[in-house]
Design an enzyme around this catalytic site. Sequence first.
Site, PDB file in Angstrom:
ATOM      1  N   ARG A   1      14.623  59.567  -6.944  1.00 40.35           N
ATOM      2  CA  ARG A   1      14.423  59.854  -5.515  1.00 40.35           C
ATOM      3  C   ARG A   1      15.692  59.727  -4.689  1.00 40.35           C
ATOM      4  NH1 ARG A   1       8.862  60.831  -3.712  1.00 40.35           N
ATOM      5  NH2 ARG A   1       7.678  60.670  -5.638  1.00 40.35           N
TER       6      ARG A   1
ATOM      7  N   LYS B   1       2.819  54.920   1.912  1.00 35.61           N
ATOM      8  CA  LYS B   1       1.484  55.266   1.414  1.00 35.61           C
ATOM      9  C   LYS B   1       0.449  54.219   1.815  1.00 35.61           C
ATOM     10  CE  LYS B   1       3.204  58.764  -0.738  1.00 35.61           C
ATOM     11  NZ  LYS B   1       3.003  60.108  -0.190  1.00 35.61           N
TER      12      LYS B   1
ATOM     13  N   SER C   1       1.601  64.998  -4.625  1.00 37.43           N
ATOM     14  CA  SER C   1       2.991  64.557  -4.778  1.00 37.43           C
ATOM     15  C   SER C   1       3.762  65.494  -5.701  1.00 37.43           C
ATOM     16  CB  SER C   1       3.009  63.164  -5.380  1.00 37.43           C
ATOM     17  OG  SER C   1       2.126  62.341  -4.661  1.00 37.43           O
TER      18      SER C   1
ATOM     19  N   ARG D   1       4.332  55.601  -8.763  1.00 32.70           N
ATOM     20  CA  ARG D   1       3.178  54.867  -8.262  1.00 32.70           C
ATOM     21  C   ARG D   1       2.231  54.575  -9.409  1.00 32.70           C
ATOM     22  NH1 ARG D   1       0.206  57.785  -5.938  1.00 32.70           N
ATOM     23  NH2 ARG D   1       1.354  59.742  -5.765  1.00 32.70           N
TER      24      ARG D   1
ATOM     25  N   ASP E   1       5.923  64.394   4.675  1.00 36.51           N
ATOM     26  CA  ASP E   1       4.974  63.715   3.782  1.00 36.51           C
ATOM     27  C   ASP E   1       3.684  63.270   4.462  1.00 36.51           C
ATOM     28  OD1 ASP E   1       4.405  62.772   1.142  1.00 36.51           O
ATOM     29  OD2 ASP E   1       4.838  60.725   1.769  1.00 36.51           O
TER      30      ASP E   1
ATOM     31  N   TYR F   1       9.106  49.873  -6.898  1.00 36.42           N
ATOM     32  CA  TYR F   1       9.160  51.327  -6.713  1.00 36.42           C
ATOM     33  C   TYR F   1       8.704  51.698  -5.292  1.00 36.42           C
ATOM     34  CZ  TYR F   1       7.956  56.181  -6.679  1.00 36.42           C
ATOM     35  OH  TYR F   1       7.868  57.486  -6.296  1.00 36.42           O
TER      36      TYR F   1
ATOM     37  N   CYS G   1       4.857  68.529  -5.345  1.00 36.52           N
ATOM     38  CA  CYS G   1       4.495  69.958  -5.365  1.00 36.52           C
ATOM     39  C   CYS G   1       5.310  70.728  -4.335  1.00 36.52           C
ATOM     40  CB  CYS G   1       3.011  70.137  -5.075  1.00 36.52           C
ATOM     41  SG  CYS G   1       1.960  69.715  -6.464  1.00 36.52           S
TER      42      CYS G   1
ATOM     43  N   HIS H   1      -1.910  63.288   4.175  1.00 39.57           N
ATOM     44  CA  HIS H   1      -0.751  63.447   3.287  1.00 39.57           C
ATOM     45  C   HIS H   1      -0.198  64.861   3.498  1.00 39.57           C
ATOM     46  CE1 HIS H   1       0.813  63.234  -1.152  1.00 39.57           C
ATOM     47  NE2 HIS H   1       1.727  62.832  -0.303  1.00 39.57           N
TER      48      HIS H   1
HETATM   49  C1  OXD Z   1       4.283  60.629  -3.243  1.00 37.21           C
HETATM   50  C2  OXD Z   1       5.467  60.416  -2.421  1.00 37.21           C
HETATM   51  O1  OXD Z   1       4.201  60.077  -4.353  1.00 37.21           O
HETATM   52  O2  OXD Z   1       5.549  61.023  -1.350  1.00 37.21           O
HETATM   53  O3  OXD Z   1       3.383  61.366  -2.774  1.00 37.21           O
HETATM   54  O4  OXD Z   1       6.325  59.616  -2.789  1.00 37.21           O
HETATM   55 MN    MN Z   2       3.698  62.026  -0.819  1.00 35.58          MN
END
Ligand code: OXD
Ligand code: MN
Length: 598
Positions: A375, A206, A248, A69, A277, A197, A250, A226
């Site tokens: 991913r 998002k 993100s 991102r 998420d 992306y 974590c 989130h």
């Molecule tokens: C992020 C995702 O970047 O979930 O938080 O992709």
């Molecule tokens: Mn996320």
Amino acid sequence: MTTHAKLAVWVSQMERLCRPDRVVWLDGSEAEKTRLEAEAVASGELIRLDPARHPGSFYHRSAPNDVSRTEHLTYVCTRNQDDAGPANNWLSPAEGYRRGEEIARGSMSGRTMYVIPFSMGVVGSPFSKIGVQLTDSIYVALSMRIMTRMGRPVLEQLGADGEFTRCLHGKADLDINRRLILHFPEDNTIWSVGSGYGGNALLGKKCLSLRIASWLARREGWLAEHMLILGVEDPQGRVEYVTAAFPSACGKTNLAMLIPPEGFRAKGYKVWTVGDDIAWLRLGTDGRLWAVNPEAGFFGVAPGTNSRSNLNAMAAMRRDAIFTNVVLTEDGSVWWEGGDGPGPRAGLDWQGRPWHPGQKDAQGRPVPGAHPNSRFTAPARNCPCISAHWEDPQGVPISAIIFGGRRERLAPLVYEAFDWNHGVYVGATAASERTAAQVGTLGEVRRDPMAMLPFCGYNMADYFAHWLEMGRRVPRPPKIFHVNWFGKDEDGRFLWPGFGDNFRVLEWILARCRGEARARETAIGYLPGAGDLDLEGLRLPAGAMERLLAVRPEEWRAEGEGVKAFFGRFGARLPQELWRQHEALQQRLDAAARPSRR
Ligand code: OXD
Ligand code: MN
């Protein structure tokens, strides 16, 4: 294609702007999927993986400058700059549209524009939101099939005059200097140009489910967060649910799909995944908060995911998955650093260059084969631990909300806020070390309130006020906790094993919610004593638990300075209650630092 006059008008306006060769409305059928896959394979946008090992699955490479991102190119465009607030990049709507148009104009010539009606949340639930995404990327169209409910049923649900978010996505020339992710919350509109992306291009995720939804949620009296959602089933069959917000990369996906340690499994404990998420939380008729996962799939970080760290995620991606920017092996499979096994004998790296494990660059440094933010995109229904309630239109009742981040020092393994308002302060002051999911310097600590810093679609000061207001409106609010799995010792070794063993912390949290677990009161909140967590079967180095549960007032005082500077950015708009919480914490820390007179 549609009886919805406003939708038809908007699609033709965007067609005139982007000038695709053709416009194709997607219905979501299997035949359509097969056709799109064949087209993407023919154009090289997707590579079909070995059907025996990866049925229905594909490989995709994004442009090398387009792998995470781009927060610095992400804008909230409101008439009044203060409504976007200091934590968002801002453009006026007129300027946002002008710049977006400049990039989008004529950008789809020679391409097809796909029209994707999609629903975030199950189709027809009063809590779901509908969007229509236009895109010139088949990868995006096929990914939206996994991540959302899309196609004809959504169009039917929309009817002739339903509300929807207008989502325009165009790859344009994938030039980072001509890339913009623009949100117009006052118009319920998103424009994303110049990126392919996922986090920038799958606009249901998002952009809609967090940035636009957070704006709608404030207006309509709910929360768009989130957060993962998981249920813990105990040996009696009772299931209690928690949500957890981490920045993100974590470990939200790992926590959401956690497998409890063997001793707990033997007693009958299980974890059920509702989402990994995003959570939308609303007040239920019983006075509790109820959460739904608006998504239909997982868009998880691949490196580090393996059968030991997340067996359920590995099972979820076993079929009908799309892999992006990982290693493509010579025999039509995929691999990534921290994946299963030692890696292929040979393959192609995330940029399509020949690669083998152990490869070094000219300076002798290891060359990773997969991008650190590579991913997997996998349907949630494939996940063996998916909750029976994951598509329940009402969602699941939430007992605890957990905030967290990645901190080498300071934050203990777990603590509980004194009450809702203190919990809002704990969430508002959360911070984490930067990961590969965002462009920027790895490891740098940044404040990331409620893990929403990059995702809140309006002024965060108003967002905090909205959280405080929700506390007044929810008669039986969840308890609020903070966790940190990432504490390290002086030699840089993790103090806590994490992964499945995080269940021990979840169990304490839920027992606290039931009023059944012990805790000691400290300046920062309630903490378990070293003996209050069930550590059976876990061997930690001597003193590790004491260190994991230590509260060091001097470090918290220093942290307080950072919090003060962060809060200061919001000026008079920051709710006074957060300053009051801050002052009260400083006083408790002072008292804790004074030698006791006893
Ligand atoms: C992020 C995702 O970047 O979930 O938080 O992709
Ligand atoms: Mn996320």
